[in-house]
Design a protein around this motif. Sequence first.
Motif, PDB file in Angstrom:
ATOM      1  N   GLU A 211     -90.655  64.691  40.084  1.00 22.94           N
ATOM      2  CA  GLU A 211     -89.671  65.539  39.537  1.00 22.94           C
ATOM      3  C   GLU A 211     -88.320  64.703  39.142  1.00 22.94           C
ATOM      4  O   GLU A 211     -87.792  65.055  38.087  1.00 22.94           O
ATOM      5  CB  GLU A 211     -89.066  66.513  40.540  1.00 22.94           C
ATOM      6  CG  GLU A 211     -89.919  67.556  41.142  1.00 22.94           C
ATOM      7  CD  GLU A 211     -89.451  68.340  42.073  1.00 22.94           C
ATOM      8  OE1 GLU A 211     -89.015  69.239  41.896  1.00 22.94           O
ATOM      9  OE2 GLU A 211     -90.038  68.071  43.447  1.00 22.94           O
ATOM     10  N   GLU A 212     -88.269  63.361  39.518  1.00 26.65           N
ATOM     11  CA  GLU A 212     -87.139  62.707  39.016  1.00 26.65           C
ATOM     12  C   GLU A 212     -87.690  61.995  37.647  1.00 26.65           C
ATOM     13  O   GLU A 212     -86.582  62.330  36.750  1.00 26.65           O
ATOM     14  CB  GLU A 212     -87.138  61.311  39.981  1.00 26.65           C
ATOM     15  CG  GLU A 212     -85.881  60.414  39.469  1.00 26.65           C
ATOM     16  CD  GLU A 212     -85.751  59.267  40.414  1.00 26.65           C
ATOM     17  OE1 GLU A 212     -84.762  58.428  39.948  1.00 26.65           O
ATOM     18  OE2 GLU A 212     -86.539  58.938  41.268  1.00 26.65           O
ATOM     19  N   HIS A 238     -92.213  73.734  36.782  1.00 28.15           N
ATOM     20  CA  HIS A 238     -92.285  74.964  37.798  1.00 28.15           C
ATOM     21  C   HIS A 238     -93.797  75.202  37.693  1.00 28.15           C
ATOM     22  O   HIS A 238     -94.239  75.537  38.957  1.00 28.15           O
ATOM     23  CB  HIS A 238     -91.257  75.810  36.991  1.00 28.15           C
ATOM     24  CG  HIS A 238     -91.056  77.122  38.163  1.00 28.15           C
ATOM     25  ND1 HIS A 238     -92.031  77.933  38.577  1.00 28.15           N
ATOM     26  CD2 HIS A 238     -89.783  77.346  38.641  1.00 28.15           C
ATOM     27  CE1 HIS A 238     -91.444  78.935  39.578  1.00 28.15           C
ATOM     28  NE2 HIS A 238     -90.154  78.543  39.662  1.00 28.15           N
ATOM     29  N   VAL A 247     -95.066  75.243  45.596  1.00 25.66           N
ATOM     30  CA  VAL A 247     -93.374  74.970  45.904  1.00 25.66           C
ATOM     31  C   VAL A 247     -92.783  75.120  44.627  1.00 25.66           C
ATOM     32  O   VAL A 247     -93.565  75.123  43.279  1.00 25.66           O
ATOM     33  CB  VAL A 247     -93.175  73.694  46.618  1.00 25.66           C
ATOM     34  CG1 VAL A 247     -93.887  73.457  47.792  1.00 25.66           C
ATOM     35  CG2 VAL A 247     -93.570  72.508  45.606  1.00 25.66           C
ATOM     36  N   PRO A 249     -89.429  73.885  41.830  1.00 27.07           N
ATOM     37  CA  PRO A 249     -88.660  72.546  41.582  1.00 27.07           C
ATOM     38  C   PRO A 249     -87.619  72.262  42.725  1.00 27.07           C
ATOM     39  O   PRO A 249     -87.061  73.345  43.385  1.00 27.07           O
ATOM     40  CB  PRO A 249     -88.326  72.864  40.325  1.00 27.07           C
ATOM     41  CG  PRO A 249     -88.995  73.756  39.635  1.00 27.07           C
ATOM     42  CD  PRO A 249     -89.639  74.865  40.644  1.00 27.07           C
ATOM     43  N   CYS A 250     -87.321  71.272  42.953  1.00 22.44           N
ATOM     44  CA  CYS A 250     -86.408  70.763  43.810  1.00 22.44           C
ATOM     45  C   CYS A 250     -84.955  71.274  43.581  1.00 22.44           C
ATOM     46  O   CYS A 250     -84.768  71.494  42.385  1.00 22.44           O
ATOM     47  CB  CYS A 250     -86.249  69.309  44.238  1.00 22.44           C
ATOM     48  SG  CYS A 250     -85.746  68.233  42.790  1.00 22.44           S
ATOM     49  N   PRO A 251     -83.865  71.443  44.429  1.00 18.56           N
ATOM     50  CA  PRO A 251     -82.637  71.877  44.115  1.00 18.56           C
ATOM     51  C   PRO A 251     -82.059  71.040  42.860  1.00 18.56           C
ATOM     52  O   PRO A 251     -81.196  71.601  42.191  1.00 18.56           O
ATOM     53  CB  PRO A 251     -81.931  72.073  45.359  1.00 18.56           C
ATOM     54  CG  PRO A 251     -82.735  71.887  46.402  1.00 18.56           C
ATOM     55  CD  PRO A 251     -84.186  71.297  45.858  1.00 18.56           C
ATOM     56  N   GLU A 252     -82.221  69.790  42.975  1.00 19.50           N
ATOM     57  CA  GLU A 252     -81.350  68.967  42.042  1.00 19.50           C
ATOM     58  C   GLU A 252     -81.978  69.008  40.659  1.00 19.50           C
ATOM     59  O   GLU A 252     -81.217  69.091  39.523  1.00 19.50           O
ATOM     60  CB  GLU A 252     -81.799  67.489  42.265  1.00 19.50           C
ATOM     61  CG  GLU A 252     -81.069  66.806  43.583  1.00 19.50           C
ATOM     62  CD  GLU A 252     -82.005  67.559  44.841  1.00 19.50           C
ATOM     63  OE1 GLU A 252     -81.274  67.121  46.155  1.00 19.50           O
ATOM     64  OE2 GLU A 252     -83.008  67.748  44.664  1.00 19.50           O
ATOM     65  N   THR A 254     -83.589  71.989  39.506  1.00 22.47           N
ATOM     66  CA  THR A 254     -83.056  73.437  39.228  1.00 22.47           C
ATOM     67  C   THR A 254     -81.644  73.378  38.780  1.00 22.47           C
ATOM     68  O   THR A 254     -81.130  73.934  37.752  1.00 22.47           O
ATOM     69  CB  THR A 254     -83.276  74.277  40.426  1.00 22.47           C
ATOM     70  OG1 THR A 254     -84.557  74.320  40.846  1.00 22.47           O
ATOM     71  CG2 THR A 254     -82.846  75.704  39.952  1.00 22.47           C
TER      72      THR A 254
END
Length: 536
Positions: A211-212, A238, A247, A249-252, A254
């Motif tokens: 995701e980074e 997503h 799952v 996407p991570c909060p960051e 989003t």
Amino acid sequence: MRGVSPAAPDGDHTPLFRLLGPVRVGPPGGPQVRPGPPRQQAVLGVLLLRRRRPVTVAGLVAAVWGNDAPASAAGNLRTYAWALRTLLEPGRAPGEPARILLGDERGYMLDTPPESVDAWRFEQQVEAARKVRERGDTAAEHALLAGALALWTGEALAGVPGPFAEEERTRLAALRTTARKRHIVCALRLGLHHTVIPELSMLTREFPLDEELRALLMRALHGCGRQAEAFTVFADTHRVLDEELGVAPCPELTALNARLLAHDPPLLVRRPPPRTPARPQTRSARLPDEAERALGDAMSALTKGADRAVVPVLAITGPAGAGKTALARRIADSAADRFPDGRLYAELRTWGPGEAGSGPLLGYLLHALGIPAAGIPADPDQRAALYRSALAVRRVLVVLDGTRDAAQAVPLLPGTPGSAVLLTTRSRVLPFELPAATHIELTAPPAAAPPCRVDIDVPDTAAPDTAAPGCEDLPPELARAARRLTRHGTFPSSVDALAAVLGTGPADAARIAEALVDARVLDTPAAGAYRPRGRP
């Protein structure tokens, strides 16, 4: 080691070793060759990465063969050592002591300067980049990391067998990935967005669950003005995470998507200094005094819905140039911590009347919420239902800039408390047509010199197309319209008159006129009437 005295190698003839790709060895400036078969390369790799530390025969056997070492492993090591000495010191006479590959019955050691090994130079440059980063020197960090990454020619220790080579491959690959990310971050901070998009596109295909990397790609695309592609990356992330891991996407990630939707600058961008001196700030570039005083009331209006079980709506009205959009952005920033799931932003002036709410606009907002394209229904009512369901589990600030009327706004309102709506409009009627709406009205700022002069006192219809100086910052269509109006002797005040001068239909003329009002070229003293700014 017994019987062997290390001799300092001649720096001019010390071979160079490449481990960051297929293993190669050769003299400085000379051809690089493969140092023998795979297991011989494995022996060389162990000795190089141990960095002038002796390695026992048992240690070499374990590093090269692991638990599958044959009975002949020690004998094979002696053969590999002999072949490597011949390769590394081709001019050594028989009986002359070895100077580079030292060894006896207990083990072996390579006596080479660390800088002769590309893997060592890579790690040293990465460490140097870390130190300059602590000083805040992004340009130096970017340059050091570029040099470090240029040492790589493929997978480290490519094709080399053995547990030691596998462990080092994994370790070096992780260091390389971290260095690549940091190099990309530096490029974004230096404003070099376009330079990293090809690499990021490749990396996200190689590591689809990272995701980074996807966040960096979104920032790079957004920084190049490719917003639609940036939002597509989020939607694809997503989908992939849901399909592969179940799952979201991570909060960051989003939060980044929400910031980009809200047209906030990407977090990593440090814009380069302007090439020309900044223009002095005019009154139109800051919030009006009454807007500043309205901030406290606005915050209260946006957050009172939780207690009243309604979705709060804050409507900012006023004529063009009153500061509606600036105030809305200030309020949205001030209220950011009240809406942890971010904000949705739609500039409604760019959507036609038939598109708002029931068509592409709802699809755009659903896409921004992370709904994959395959999951967005074609039916407008189903889109509206899905939109409200998606917002029901979120706390989002919906920002609607340039809203025309209630028909455009109502389909975009959340259906449950928790979220809120902040909209701007020129309509003084709209706030009273929306449920739970609070109204802030801004007045027009005093007339000022327009950024693009429309001089109605120049009747020369044969003036060159480069007339109306000062319009060069406008989009081409608006600049052409302003020049035509400049050359017209009697300024047309109605939409029909504008259409006749501009050679368009009434609808296009009205759209152009409204855009020129936004650009502070025209005033609109009454609905459907226009005049040059500052003229009675």
